[in-house]
Each structure stands twice: as structure tokens, then as C-alpha cells.
Design a protein around this motif. Structure first.
Motif, PDB file in Angstrom:
ATOM      1  N   MET A 126     -65.665 -53.425  12.528  1.00 30.30           N
ATOM      2  CA  MET A 126     -64.853 -54.007  13.221  1.00 30.30           C
ATOM      3  C   MET A 126     -65.012 -55.660  12.235  1.00 30.30           C
ATOM      4  SD  MET A 126     -64.214 -54.113  15.990  1.00 30.30           S
ATOM      5  CE  MET A 126     -65.083 -53.409  16.514  1.00 30.30           C
ATOM      6  N   GLN A 127     -65.571 -55.651  11.145  1.00 25.37           N
ATOM      7  CA  GLN A 127     -64.676 -57.497  10.843  1.00 25.37           C
ATOM      8  C   GLN A 127     -64.042 -56.830   9.680  1.00 25.37           C
ATOM      9  OE1 GLN A 127     -67.929 -59.369   8.643  1.00 25.37           O
ATOM     10  NE2 GLN A 127     -66.169 -61.094   7.598  1.00 25.37           N
ATOM     11  N   GLN A 128     -64.102 -55.538   8.878  1.00 26.59           N
ATOM     12  CA  GLN A 128     -63.416 -54.748   8.056  1.00 26.59           C
ATOM     13  C   GLN A 128     -61.697 -54.526   8.814  1.00 26.59           C
ATOM     14  OE1 GLN A 128     -65.160 -51.692   6.112  1.00 26.59           O
ATOM     15  NE2 GLN A 128     -66.675 -53.089   4.767  1.00 26.59           N
ATOM     16  N   SER A 129     -61.615 -53.748  10.097  1.00 22.70           N
ATOM     17  CA  SER A 129     -60.872 -53.601  10.512  1.00 22.70           C
ATOM     18  C   SER A 129     -59.683 -54.894  10.880  1.00 22.70           C
ATOM     19  CB  SER A 129     -61.497 -52.751  12.146  1.00 22.70           C
ATOM     20  OG  SER A 129     -60.392 -52.410  12.934  1.00 22.70           O
ATOM     21  N   LEU A 130     -60.687 -56.481  11.527  1.00 24.30           N
ATOM     22  CA  LEU A 130     -59.898 -56.909  12.207  1.00 24.30           C
ATOM     23  C   LEU A 130     -59.863 -57.706  10.610  1.00 24.30           C
ATOM     24  CD1 LEU A 130     -62.596 -58.677  14.444  1.00 24.30           C
ATOM     25  CD2 LEU A 130     -60.540 -57.773  14.949  1.00 24.30           C
ATOM     26  N   GLU A 131     -60.069 -57.734   9.560  1.00 20.25           N
ATOM     27  CA  GLU A 131     -59.523 -58.229   8.696  1.00 20.25           C
ATOM     28  C   GLU A 131     -58.083 -57.518   7.994  1.00 20.25           C
ATOM     29  OE1 GLU A 131     -62.564 -58.381   5.443  1.00 20.25           O
ATOM     30  OE2 GLU A 131     -63.558 -60.039   6.438  1.00 20.25           O
ATOM     31  N   GLU A 132     -57.912 -55.935   8.086  1.00 21.98           N
ATOM     32  CA  GLU A 132     -56.779 -55.223   7.946  1.00 21.98           C
ATOM     33  C   GLU A 132     -55.927 -56.009   9.293  1.00 21.98           C
ATOM     34  OE1 GLU A 132     -58.205 -51.478   7.740  1.00 21.98           O
ATOM     35  OE2 GLU A 132     -59.365 -51.817   6.024  1.00 21.98           O
ATOM     36  N   ARG A 133     -56.178 -56.026  10.313  1.00 25.96           N
ATOM     37  CA  ARG A 133     -55.088 -56.142  11.443  1.00 25.96           C
ATOM     38  C   ARG A 133     -54.577 -57.521  10.809  1.00 25.96           C
ATOM     39  NH1 ARG A 133     -51.545 -54.176  14.308  1.00 25.96           N
ATOM     40  NH2 ARG A 133     -51.564 -54.945  16.339  1.00 25.96           N
ATOM     41  N   ASN A 134     -55.943 -58.562  10.956  1.00 28.92           N
ATOM     42  CA  ASN A 134     -54.859 -59.928  10.529  1.00 28.92           C
ATOM     43  C   ASN A 134     -54.023 -59.942   9.688  1.00 28.92           C
ATOM     44  OD1 ASN A 134     -56.541 -61.437  12.725  1.00 28.92           O
ATOM     45  ND2 ASN A 134     -58.072 -61.412  11.402  1.00 28.92           N
ATOM     46  N   LYS A 135     -54.893 -59.262   8.112  1.00 32.48           N
ATOM     47  CA  LYS A 135     -53.443 -58.946   7.511  1.00 32.48           C
ATOM     48  C   LYS A 135     -52.148 -58.096   8.009  1.00 32.48           C
ATOM     49  CE  LYS A 135     -53.011 -56.810   2.654  1.00 32.48           C
ATOM     50  NZ  LYS A 135     -54.108 -56.635   1.393  1.00 32.48           N
ATOM     51  N   THR A 188     -75.100 -53.644  12.979  1.00 32.85           N
ATOM     52  CA  THR A 188     -74.659 -53.853  11.310  1.00 32.85           C
ATOM     53  C   THR A 188     -73.425 -52.987  10.877  1.00 32.85           C
ATOM     54  OG1 THR A 188     -76.851 -54.826  11.039  1.00 32.85           O
ATOM     55  CG2 THR A 188     -75.447 -55.211   9.188  1.00 32.85           C
ATOM     56  N   LYS A 189     -73.616 -51.814  10.956  1.00 30.86           N
ATOM     57  CA  LYS A 189     -72.762 -51.194  10.229  1.00 30.86           C
ATOM     58  C   LYS A 189     -71.541 -51.463  11.397  1.00 30.86           C
ATOM     59  CE  LYS A 189     -71.372 -46.484   8.645  1.00 30.86           C
ATOM     60  NZ  LYS A 189     -69.804 -46.573   9.609  1.00 30.86           N
ATOM     61  N   PHE A 190     -71.534 -51.044  12.843  1.00 31.53           N
ATOM     62  CA  PHE A 190     -70.420 -51.281  13.327  1.00 31.53           C
ATOM     63  C   PHE A 190     -69.513 -52.587  13.260  1.00 31.53           C
ATOM     64  CE2 PHE A 190     -69.306 -53.153  17.552  1.00 31.53           C
ATOM     65  CZ  PHE A 190     -67.821 -52.091  17.974  1.00 31.53           C
ATOM     66  N   MET A 230     -81.289 -48.868  14.997  1.00 32.49           N
ATOM     67  CA  MET A 230     -80.359 -49.259  15.986  1.00 32.49           C
ATOM     68  C   MET A 230     -79.410 -50.662  15.406  1.00 32.49           C
ATOM     69  SD  MET A 230     -80.709 -51.231  19.732  1.00 32.49           S
ATOM     70  CE  MET A 230     -81.463 -49.065  20.502  1.00 32.49           C
ATOM     71  N   LEU A 231     -80.668 -51.452  14.317  1.00 32.59           N
ATOM     72  CA  LEU A 231     -80.609 -52.623  14.346  1.00 32.59           C
ATOM     73  C   LEU A 231     -78.748 -52.269  12.800  1.00 32.59           C
ATOM     74  CD1 LEU A 231     -80.131 -55.350  13.099  1.00 32.59           C
ATOM     75  CD2 LEU A 231     -82.831 -55.075  11.832  1.00 32.59           C
ATOM     76  N   ALA A 232     -79.686 -51.316  11.952  1.00 32.19           N
ATOM     77  CA  ALA A 232     -79.586 -50.883  11.281  1.00 32.19           C
ATOM     78  C   ALA A 232     -77.639 -49.490  11.016  1.00 32.19           C
ATOM     79  CB  ALA A 232     -79.652 -49.334  10.083  1.00 32.19           C
TER      80      ALA A 232
END
Length: 305
Positions: A43-52, A37-39, A32-34
Motif C-alpha cells: 500500500m505504501q509503495q502504491s501510495l508513493e507511486e500515486r503521489n509521484k 506487513t506485506k499489505f 497474519m502479521l506477515a
């Protein structure tokens, strides 16, 4: 002895069962932790792409608005036209963003000069579109016919603005402001003010607000307007301004700058030339605003006779 061995074996089995149970629980939590963490990483990558993407979109919009501001500024008139008939002229147009609804108007006639300041509905892009349209309409009207009567020009402008933007049973835009005519031959300032704002600063005497009618330009095709007259002497000044100047919030109590505060500022500096007065008004407005956001488009024009 056998009972003790059996009991010990039983306890060992229970311990093994418990160990296996907790091991399974731990493995499940690790899974569950893995997954979590993956989620979060995804999500962080998606937010970074969205912010860009948002940053790129914001830059495109900002650059477009900035360029539109340059286009709008290019439509502002040359004050040197007025200096043929007047001692000096200066104006400021400080839009809330790079573009806005405030504009100034200047046009020579055979015997004098027409000039004014207009404030369109709203600010930003809608205000700028209406302001540019209004400027083009005024230029077309004064280029196609000889007009030296502010009331007539205001009525023609009102009719054209109404039939362009407001004829379909609902109003999407109007303008407020003052259009003036001055001829050195008569030494009279004739002006038509549709909810406009301004002051007459005589060389000697009290500073008084300009009269106006309570009808905006473009609200009704049959709107009535009125001319007002002022006898002008050498050294007199006229100040026209939009409501953004006096409606700006600021100061220690976060109140509006106010017409009375502007009037006192003009009284204190009435002996200065219009260039000096313009700097004082702009600086005082900025000091009053402080760290507050600009409330509205701000514009003012000072004319010295």
C-alpha cells in the motif's frame, strides 16, 4: 504410585497439547502479521507511486496554467497609448491564480481614446477563457469600425458576447465593467458602466462613485445601456476597479475590504500621482488580506487627466 505416574503423564500430555495449540496460534498470528506487513508495504509503495503521478500531473497543470497566464498577460494593452491624451495611466491585474477573468481595454480613436476595465464571470480557467474572448471581441469591434461612443460599443459587445456564449436558452458567462471615452477637445469623460465600479476624484471637490446600470454584458441580446458624462478638469482622476478588490476578506475581524474603505484610502491619498496611488492600493489590499487566500481576481485602473 501407578496413579500418580498416570496423572503426571496425563498432565504432560495436556501441557504438550496446550503448547502445540499456542504454537499454532502464534504461527497463525505471525502469518497474519506477515500478510498485514506485506499489505502495508504494498500500500505504501502504491501510495508513493500515486503521489509521484499526482505530483507530475500537478506540475504539468501548474506549468500549463503559468504559461496560459503569460499568454493572457500578452493581451493586456500598452498604457502608453493613453498617454497621448492623458497625463498618466497605471493599472494592476492580480488574478486569483496565474490566469483569471479580469482584463483592461484601451483603444485610440481619431479624436480621443476608449478605455475600460472588465470583470468576467468566475475566475481561473473559465474566467480567463471568457476574458480573452471578450478582449478579442472588443479589439475586433474597435478595429473594424470607428467608435467613440461607449454605449454603442457596449451594446455591440453585449450582442456579440450573448450570441457567442448565451444564446442556447441558458447563460454560461457574462461580463461586468466600465467602458470610457475621453477627448481633450471636449474635456468630457463619457462612460457606459454595466455593473461597473469606480470613483471620480476631482482636483477640487468630493470624491464620488461612478454611476452605473444594473445590467451585465452578455445576459440579454437586447439589453439596454446608458451613457454618463463627467466634466473633466486638469488634475482630475478616475479609478476603475473590479469587485475582487473590495470583496477581499481580511483585517482583524475577517471582513470585506469594502468600497467605503477604498474611498477613504483615495481621500487620504488624492494628492499623490496615480503611480503612487496604485502602489498604496496594492499594498493596503495585501496587508488587509494577510494570510487569507485571495477571494477573487483583483484589478484596478487609475487615470489622471
Amino acid at each position: 504410585m501407578l496413579n500418580k505416574i498416570a496423572k503426571f503423564a496425563y498432565n504432560v500430555r495436556q501441557i504438550q497439547l496446550n503448547v502445540n495449540f499456542y504454537k499454532e496460534q502464534l504461527e497463525a498470528k505471525e502469518d497474519m502479521l506477515a500478510m498485514t506487513t506485506k499489505f502495508l508495504v504494498d500500500m505504501q509503495q502504491s501510495l508513493e507511486e500515486r503521489n509521484k503521478e499526482l505530483s507530475e500531473t500537478h506540475k504539468e497543470i501548474f506549468d500549463s496554467v503559468k504559461f496560459a497566464g503569460l499568454i493572457q498577460k500578452s493581451l493586456l494593452p500598452d498604457v502608453n497609448v493613453l498617454k497621448v491624451f492623458l497625463k498618466d495611466v497605471v493599472f494592476r491585474v492580480i488574478q486569483q491564480i496565474s490566469i483569471g477573468g479580469d482584463t483592461v481595454f484601451i483603444k485610440n480613436t481619431n479624436k480621443g481614446v476608449m478605455f475600460g476595465l472588465l470583470d468576467a464571470t468566475g475566475h481561473g480557467i473559465p474566467g480567463a477563457m471568457l476574458s480573452i474572448a471578450g478582449s478579442l471581441m472588443l479589439n475586433e469591434l474597435t478595429s473594424s469600425m470607428e467608435i467613440d461612443n461607449p454605449k454603442i460599443l457596449t451594446k455591440l459587445f453585449n450582442y456579440q458576447l450573448y450570441n457567442t456564449f448565451n444564446r442556447d436558452s441558458y447563460s454560461i458567462g457574462h461580463m461586468e465593467g466600465t467602458i470610457c471615452y475621453f477627448s481633450p477637445m471636449s474635456n468630457k469623460l463619457i462612460y457606459c458602466s454595466a455593473k461597473g465600479k469606480g470613483f471620480h476624484i476631482p482636483f477640487i471637490g468630493n470624491i464620488n462613485p461612478l454611476s452605473n446600470t444594473k445590467n451585465a454584458i452578455g445576459d440579454n441580446s437586447a439589453e439596454e445601456f446608458e451613457n454618463f458624462e463627467i466634466n473633466i478638469n486638469k488634475g482630475d482622476k478616475i479609478v476603475l476597479y473590479s469587485d475582487g478588490l473590495v470583496d477581499q476578506f481580511g483585517g482583524e475581524s475577517n471582513k470585506k475590504f469594502s468600497r467605503e474603505r477604498l474611498r477613504k484610502l483615495l481621500i487620504e491619498n488624492r494628492d499623490k500621482n496615480v503611480k503612487e496611488m496604485a502602489v498604496i492600493i496594492e499594498n493596503e489590499s495585501n496587508m488587509w488580506k494577510g494570510s487569507n487566500a485571495q477571494t477573487d481576481d483583483i484589478s484596478f485602473k487609475l487615470v489622471e487627466f
